[in-house]
Design a protein around this motif. Sequence first.
Motif, PDB file in Angstrom:
ATOM      1  N   LEU A  44     -13.982  16.511   0.520  1.00  0.00           N
ATOM      2  CA  LEU A  44     -14.493  17.021  -0.637  1.00  0.00           C
ATOM      3  C   LEU A  44     -16.040  17.078  -0.579  1.00  0.00           C
ATOM      4  N   THR A  45     -16.478  18.237  -1.344  1.00  0.00           N
ATOM      5  CA  THR A  45     -17.929  18.736  -1.293  1.00  0.00           C
ATOM      6  C   THR A  45     -18.473  18.921  -2.688  1.00  0.00           C
ATOM      7  N   LEU A  46     -19.842  18.780  -2.978  1.00  0.00           N
ATOM      8  CA  LEU A  46     -20.378  19.352  -4.140  1.00  0.00           C
ATOM      9  C   LEU A  46     -20.671  20.595  -3.736  1.00  0.00           C
ATOM     10  N   PRO A  47     -21.124  21.780  -4.531  1.00  0.00           N
ATOM     11  CA  PRO A  47     -21.251  23.411  -4.373  1.00  0.00           C
ATOM     12  C   PRO A  47     -22.363  23.298  -3.249  1.00  0.00           C
ATOM     13  N   ASP A  48     -22.232  24.174  -2.350  1.00  0.00           N
ATOM     14  CA  ASP A  48     -23.156  24.731  -1.309  1.00  0.00           C
ATOM     15  C   ASP A  48     -23.568  23.369  -0.322  1.00  0.00           C
ATOM     16  N   SER A 102       0.836  -1.183   0.006  1.00  0.00           N
ATOM     17  CA  SER A 102       0.048  -0.100   0.162  1.00  0.00           C
ATOM     18  C   SER A 102       0.860   1.313  -0.034  1.00  0.00           C
ATOM     19  N   ALA A 103       1.722   1.367   0.812  1.00  0.00           N
ATOM     20  CA  ALA A 103       2.802   2.432   0.958  1.00  0.00           C
ATOM     21  C   ALA A 103       3.389   2.846  -0.398  1.00  0.00           C
ATOM     22  N   PHE A 104       3.848   1.527  -1.230  1.00  0.00           N
ATOM     23  CA  PHE A 104       4.308   1.758  -2.524  1.00  0.00           C
ATOM     24  C   PHE A 104       3.469   2.533  -3.411  1.00  0.00           C
ATOM     25  N   GLU A 105       2.077   2.282  -3.638  1.00  0.00           N
ATOM     26  CA  GLU A 105       1.243   2.381  -4.411  1.00  0.00           C
ATOM     27  C   GLU A 105       0.248   3.595  -3.848  1.00  0.00           C
ATOM     28  N   VAL A 106       0.284   3.933  -2.726  1.00  0.00           N
ATOM     29  CA  VAL A 106      -0.766   4.902  -1.916  1.00  0.00           C
ATOM     30  C   VAL A 106      -0.918   6.226  -2.695  1.00  0.00           C
ATOM     31  N   ASP A 107       0.214   6.864  -3.150  1.00  0.00           N
ATOM     32  CA  ASP A 107       0.003   8.116  -3.914  1.00  0.00           C
ATOM     33  C   ASP A 107      -0.813   7.888  -5.135  1.00  0.00           C
ATOM     34  N   GLN A 108      -0.649   6.928  -5.663  1.00  0.00           N
ATOM     35  CA  GLN A 108      -1.238   6.592  -7.111  1.00  0.00           C
ATOM     36  C   GLN A 108      -2.664   6.388  -6.626  1.00  0.00           C
ATOM     37  N   MET A 109      -3.117   5.605  -5.675  1.00  0.00           N
ATOM     38  CA  MET A 109      -4.487   5.465  -5.185  1.00  0.00           C
ATOM     39  C   MET A 109      -5.307   6.493  -4.756  1.00  0.00           C
ATOM     40  N   TYR A 110      -4.405   7.650  -4.044  1.00  0.00           N
ATOM     41  CA  TYR A 110      -4.985   8.718  -3.837  1.00  0.00           C
ATOM     42  C   TYR A 110      -5.459   9.650  -4.868  1.00  0.00           C
ATOM     43  N   GLU A 111      -4.559   9.950  -5.845  1.00  0.00           N
ATOM     44  CA  GLU A 111      -4.671  10.442  -7.101  1.00  0.00           C
ATOM     45  C   GLU A 111      -5.876   9.898  -7.828  1.00  0.00           C
ATOM     46  N   THR A 112      -5.940   8.345  -7.940  1.00  0.00           N
ATOM     47  CA  THR A 112      -7.102   7.896  -8.666  1.00  0.00           C
ATOM     48  C   THR A 112      -8.403   8.354  -8.111  1.00  0.00           C
ATOM     49  N   ALA A 113      -8.631   8.303  -6.720  1.00  0.00           N
ATOM     50  CA  ALA A 113      -9.558   8.623  -5.979  1.00  0.00           C
ATOM     51  C   ALA A 113     -10.066  10.098  -6.226  1.00  0.00           C
ATOM     52  N   LEU A 114      -9.228  10.930  -5.967  1.00  0.00           N
ATOM     53  CA  LEU A 114      -9.297  12.281  -6.095  1.00  0.00           C
ATOM     54  C   LEU A 114      -9.887  12.705  -7.657  1.00  0.00           C
ATOM     55  N   GLY A 115      -9.143  11.899  -8.606  1.00  0.00           N
ATOM     56  CA  GLY A 115      -9.681  12.319  -9.923  1.00  0.00           C
ATOM     57  C   GLY A 115     -10.971  11.833 -10.213  1.00  0.00           C
ATOM     58  N   THR A 116     -11.268  10.735  -9.853  1.00  0.00           N
ATOM     59  CA  THR A 116     -12.656  10.352 -10.018  1.00  0.00           C
ATOM     60  C   THR A 116     -13.664  11.439  -9.368  1.00  0.00           C
ATOM     61  N   PHE A 117     -13.331  11.763  -8.199  1.00  0.00           N
ATOM     62  CA  PHE A 117     -14.431  12.522  -7.652  1.00  0.00           C
ATOM     63  C   PHE A 117     -14.389  14.073  -8.387  1.00  0.00           C
ATOM     64  N   ALA A 118     -13.253  14.689  -8.800  1.00  0.00           N
ATOM     65  CA  ALA A 118     -13.151  15.832  -9.382  1.00  0.00           C
ATOM     66  C   ALA A 118     -13.912  15.872 -10.688  1.00  0.00           C
ATOM     67  N   GLU A 119     -13.989  14.729 -11.445  1.00  0.00           N
ATOM     68  CA  GLU A 119     -14.657  14.733 -12.550  1.00  0.00           C
ATOM     69  C   GLU A 119     -16.179  14.746 -12.276  1.00  0.00           C
ATOM     70  N   ALA A 120     -16.554  14.623 -11.045  1.00  0.00           N
ATOM     71  CA  ALA A 120     -18.035  14.424 -10.615  1.00  0.00           C
ATOM     72  C   ALA A 120     -18.356  15.822 -10.172  1.00  0.00           C
ATOM     73  N   GLY A 121     -17.437  16.791  -9.978  1.00  0.00           N
ATOM     74  CA  GLY A 121     -17.770  18.192  -9.582  1.00  0.00           C
ATOM     75  C   GLY A 121     -17.527  18.114  -7.932  1.00  0.00           C
ATOM     76  N   TYR A 122     -16.659  17.379  -7.678  1.00  0.00           N
ATOM     77  CA  TYR A 122     -16.522  17.688  -6.075  1.00  0.00           C
ATOM     78  C   TYR A 122     -15.237  18.350  -5.966  1.00  0.00           C
ATOM     79  N   GLU A 123     -15.049  19.355  -4.700  1.00  0.00           N
ATOM     80  CA  GLU A 123     -13.957  20.208  -4.634  1.00  0.00           C
ATOM     81  C   GLU A 123     -13.484  19.810  -3.271  1.00  0.00           C
ATOM     82  N   PRO A 124     -12.021  20.076  -2.886  1.00  0.00           N
ATOM     83  CA  PRO A 124     -11.756  20.057  -1.703  1.00  0.00           C
ATOM     84  C   PRO A 124     -11.917  21.277  -0.795  1.00  0.00           C
TER      85      PRO A 124
END
Length: 550
Positions: free
Chosen positions: A480-484, A440-462
């Motif tokens: 992460l949140t949807l607007p408002d 997990s430690a070896f791949e965790v950064d890629q996992m993290y970016e994969t999750a954030l990328g998926t949610f960013a495509e759906a309109g979520y912001e940090p």
Amino acid sequence: MIRISVYFEGFDGFETNFDRNSCLQDLRVLAGLFVWGAEVEEEMDRRGQTCEDEEVTNRRGQTCNGDRRGGDRRGQTCMDVLKDRRGQTCIFVCFKRDADGIEACFDGEGEGAEDYSAVRLKFSELIDFIGKNPIKNMVKLAFFDLMKQRYEAKTGWGILTGIRPVKIVHDLIDSGVEDTIHIRDYLKKHYRVSDEKIQLAMKVASHEVDILEQDHERMSLYLCIPFCVSRCLYCSFPSNPLKQKGHLVPAYLEAMVGEIVTIGKFLLEHGYVVDCVYIGGGTPTSLNETEFESLLDAVDRHLVKPLSFVAGGLREYTVEAGRPDTITEKKLRDMKRYGVSRVCINPQTMTDATLRRIGRDHDSSAIIEAFKLARGFGFDVINADLIVGLPGETIEDVAHTAEVIRSLKPENITVHTLAVKRASRLNEDRGAYEQGLAASAFEVDQMYETALGTFAEAGYEPYYLYRQKNMVGNLENVGLTLPDHKCLYNIRMMGDRHSIVAIGAGSVSKLASDLDGSVERLANAKGVEDYIGRIDALIEQKIEWLTRLR
């Protein structure tokens, strides 16, 4: 395993608030960013023995007994890198302070020492530093820059070791710095933060600033239910499995209601206004239906109705219902009836094998059913948590979890990075999971970016962010949140600009001062038995504390 012996030269000759122990604690964290499991200790005597007074040998096999240099300062025979009897590599780092600044170097004249340059930082560079400990900050910077010559840094947060990195952005804005380029330059210069993390911190700050600048006279309440159906592998929160501690629930609720009544009366009599309530744990919905309803009723009668009246009612009311195996239709109906507006249903993963591995007694289909059931009651916000870096998980597992959560359309999502906390079963049984953790430690950064990328495509912001010690990959937890739909309580908790009165075992109250920005904290007893046994004294202590700090 690497041990780093550090020596501070010239630091005692100046008037300074430099705290060696505090600095050493931070250096230990920083060392771990370069070498997993690295140890840091202070070498108290330049002529004394190091590496636990054991015999050490240099790279050429020379023995260095007692004085590792085998002679005077100019006649060094041993290396800057040695090994003790246990085979641990020992590195010696010297910090020298003079009137102009601080220098850090690998201390030794042997083979390889010439490959690394000393790091020199000048006090004149501190002219725009607004932090509280400039000397400690410079030592950390020098150590970071020195270690980067030898090892790869596994962090984008530079020397920042605290849990609230975004707070620095708000402090800069408060000091009159509003130019984004100036803020970026400051975070790079004084903390070595990467461009990616600077962008994230500034994005989060932009979402927080309107909430942090308003309603300082209003208070939030936190209530802790420190029980759960079972204790998950990674959990270090106050969480007592019902199988072992369930018999304590009636006595705990009786003690907690006593605190609710007394603290609620004090706050009302002294004119406090509450507009935000958060019931967490543990898992509050692990209480049975009767217990859960009685808790909501006590909160409503003694806290919500009397204390939120002036504010026109609560702006936000959250209940953590993290485990789907604790959610029932009646509990959701009671939450809606008592005004709960935000519910947390926390999958952590949608991979059934991982759910079993971390100690969950349900499968992913139960999570989906819980979401559908909660949606039917019309709560304003549903939050979903997931964790990247869980033992045995792959990037494909995380991508699957992110896609399923996105399809459920929660208004809030919190992406956690696995933290190996001392109080967790994961740490207790670490040997059994070491291989999974390493993967997990070896791949965790890629996992993290994969999750954030998926949610960013759906309109979520940090919109909020915090960090913890011992996080796999040294990343962060980000909300992460949807607007408002930003969570008011999360932003206030991380921002340290609003007061929060906490009730229940393991909870921590904090009062924020409008005058100087200081924050005073008071912790309740952590253990359930201790809380029950000392409840009268704990309530009295909190009343005295609140009275003194009014």
